[in-house]
Write a protein that holds these residues in place. Sequence first.
Motif, mmCIF file in Angstrom:
data_model
loop_
_atom_site.group_PDB
_atom_site.id
_atom_site.type_symbol
_atom_site.label_atom_id
_atom_site.label_comp_id
_atom_site.label_asym_id
_atom_site.label_seq_id
_atom_site.Cartn_x
_atom_site.Cartn_y
_atom_site.Cartn_z
ATOM 1 N N GLN A 1 4.548 44.002 80.726
ATOM 2 C CA GLN A 1 3.375 43.304 80.235
ATOM 3 C C GLN A 1 3.664 42.578 78.932
ATOM 4 O OE1 GLN A 1 0.861 46.749 80.259
ATOM 5 N NE2 GLN A 1 -0.302 46.018 82.022
ATOM 6 N N GLN A 2 4.593 43.078 78.141
ATOM 7 C CA GLN A 2 4.924 42.454 76.876
ATOM 8 C C GLN A 2 5.852 41.251 77.058
ATOM 9 O OE1 GLN A 2 6.577 45.617 74.567
ATOM 10 N NE2 GLN A 2 4.640 46.673 74.341
ATOM 11 N N ARG A 3 6.573 41.206 78.150
ATOM 12 C CA ARG A 3 7.508 40.120 78.412
ATOM 13 C C ARG A 3 6.730 38.919 78.950
ATOM 14 N NH1 ARG A 3 10.078 42.248 82.287
ATOM 15 N NH2 ARG A 3 11.418 43.511 80.995
ATOM 16 N N PRO A 4 6.905 37.753 78.328
ATOM 17 C CA PRO A 4 6.237 36.563 78.876
ATOM 18 C C PRO A 4 6.681 36.331 80.322
ATOM 19 C CG PRO A 4 7.127 36.099 76.697
ATOM 20 C CD PRO A 4 7.649 37.453 77.109
ATOM 21 N N ARG B 1 10.105 32.832 71.191
ATOM 22 C CA ARG B 1 11.056 33.369 70.196
ATOM 23 C C ARG B 1 10.576 34.692 69.619
ATOM 24 N NH1 ARG B 1 11.047 28.247 67.588
ATOM 25 N NH2 ARG B 1 10.059 29.312 65.865
ATOM 26 N N ASP B 2 9.273 34.790 69.381
ATOM 27 C CA ASP B 2 8.698 36.014 68.800
ATOM 28 C C ASP B 2 8.739 37.202 69.769
ATOM 29 O OD1 ASP B 2 8.247 34.649 66.465
ATOM 30 O OD2 ASP B 2 6.084 34.420 66.782
ATOM 31 N N SER B 3 8.912 36.934 71.060
ATOM 32 C CA SER B 3 8.929 38.030 72.031
ATOM 33 C C SER B 3 10.300 38.681 72.149
ATOM 34 C CB SER B 3 8.460 37.529 73.405
ATOM 35 O OG SER B 3 9.436 36.739 74.007
ATOM 36 N N PHE B 4 11.311 38.108 71.479
ATOM 37 C CA PHE B 4 12.655 38.675 71.515
ATOM 38 C C PHE B 4 12.874 39.587 70.325
ATOM 39 C CE2 PHE B 4 13.035 35.277 74.488
ATOM 40 C CZ PHE B 4 13.943 35.732 75.413
ATOM 41 N N ASN B 5 13.706 40.614 70.526
ATOM 42 C CA ASN B 5 14.006 41.576 69.447
ATOM 43 C C ASN B 5 14.761 40.907 68.318
ATOM 44 O OD1 ASN B 5 12.901 43.391 71.255
ATOM 45 N ND2 ASN B 5 14.891 44.097 71.974
ATOM 46 N N ILE C 1 9.790 34.307 80.914
ATOM 47 C CA ILE C 1 11.061 34.971 80.624
ATOM 48 C C ILE C 1 11.483 35.829 81.812
ATOM 49 C CG2 ILE C 1 12.209 36.653 79.115
ATOM 50 C CD1 ILE C 1 11.797 33.816 77.943
ATOM 51 N N SER C 2 10.516 36.495 82.433
ATOM 52 C CA SER C 2 10.830 37.264 83.650
ATOM 53 C C SER C 2 11.364 36.338 84.737
ATOM 54 C CB SER C 2 9.581 37.997 84.160
ATOM 55 O OG SER C 2 9.157 38.943 83.224
ATOM 56 N N ALA C 3 10.709 35.191 84.906
ATOM 57 C CA ALA C 3 11.147 34.234 85.924
ATOM 58 C C ALA C 3 12.544 33.703 85.619
ATOM 59 C CB ALA C 3 10.143 33.087 86.021
ATOM 60 N N LEU C 4 12.803 33.381 84.359
ATOM 61 C CA LEU C 4 14.129 32.889 83.986
ATOM 62 C C LEU C 4 15.194 33.958 84.173
ATOM 63 C CD1 LEU C 4 13.522 30.668 80.834
ATOM 64 C CD2 LEU C 4 14.567 29.983 82.997
ATOM 65 N N SER C 5 14.864 35.202 83.889
ATOM 66 C CA SER C 5 15.806 36.293 84.088
ATOM 67 C C SER C 5 16.182 36.397 85.566
ATOM 68 C CB SER C 5 15.204 37.607 83.588
ATOM 69 O OG SER C 5 16.122 38.652 83.740
ATOM 70 N N ILE C 6 15.202 36.315 86.421
ATOM 71 C CA ILE C 6 15.452 36.365 87.867
ATOM 72 C C ILE C 6 16.262 35.144 88.305
ATOM 73 C CG2 ILE C 6 14.320 36.268 90.135
ATOM 74 C CD1 ILE C 6 12.034 37.971 88.766
ATOM 75 N N ARG D 1 15.842 42.177 78.886
ATOM 76 C CA ARG D 1 15.686 43.151 77.787
ATOM 77 C C ARG D 1 15.055 42.530 76.547
ATOM 78 N NH1 ARG D 1 21.487 46.329 77.969
ATOM 79 N NH2 ARG D 1 21.108 47.406 79.944
ATOM 80 N N ARG D 2 14.844 41.246 76.580
ATOM 81 C CA ARG D 2 14.298 40.491 75.449
ATOM 82 C C ARG D 2 15.182 40.639 74.208
ATOM 83 N NH1 ARG D 2 10.109 43.379 76.794
ATOM 84 N NH2 ARG D 2 9.639 44.045 74.692
#
Length: 136
Positions: free
Chosen positions: A5-8, A132-136, A11-16, A80-81
Motif C-alpha cells: 500500500q505504501q508503494r506507488p 522520489r519521496d517513496s524511496f528509502n 513503481i510496482s508496475a515498473l518493477s514487474i 524494495r523502494r
Amino acid sequence: MSEFQQRPPGISALSIFFFAGALISSTASVSLLFPNSFIEPMWRVNPRGHKGLSDLGAWAVILLFVVSISCGLTAIGLWRRAAWGQKLAVALIAINLIGDIANTVMGTEPRAIVGVPIALALLIYLRSKKVRDSFN
C-alpha cells in the motif's frame, strides 16, 4: 499500512516491467548461446533483431546477460523502494531513450520513435517528488 500500500502503483508496475525484461533478455541470451534449440521460434517475432544479435556473436550473449542482470537488479530495487533501485531505473530508461533516439535518427529502426515519449514520461515520473519521496 502494508508495504504494497505504501508503494506507488507505478513503481510496482515498473518493477514487474523490469522483471519481465530480465526474463526476456535472459531467454534471448540462452537462445543465442544454443542456436536451433526449442526456444528458437521466439525470434519469429523479431527476425531482424535476431539477425543483428547473431551477427554480434558471443558479444550479443554477453550484452543480453548484462541487460538481464541489470533489469533484475532494478526490479528488486524498485520493489524494495531502495534509492539505488530508482537510480538504476533512471539509468536504464535513459540508456533506452538514447538508443531509441539514435535508432530513429540513423534510420536503423524508425519505429523506435514510439519509445521516446514513453521513456521521457517514465523518467519524469521516476524523478517526481512524490515518487522520489517513496524511496528509502
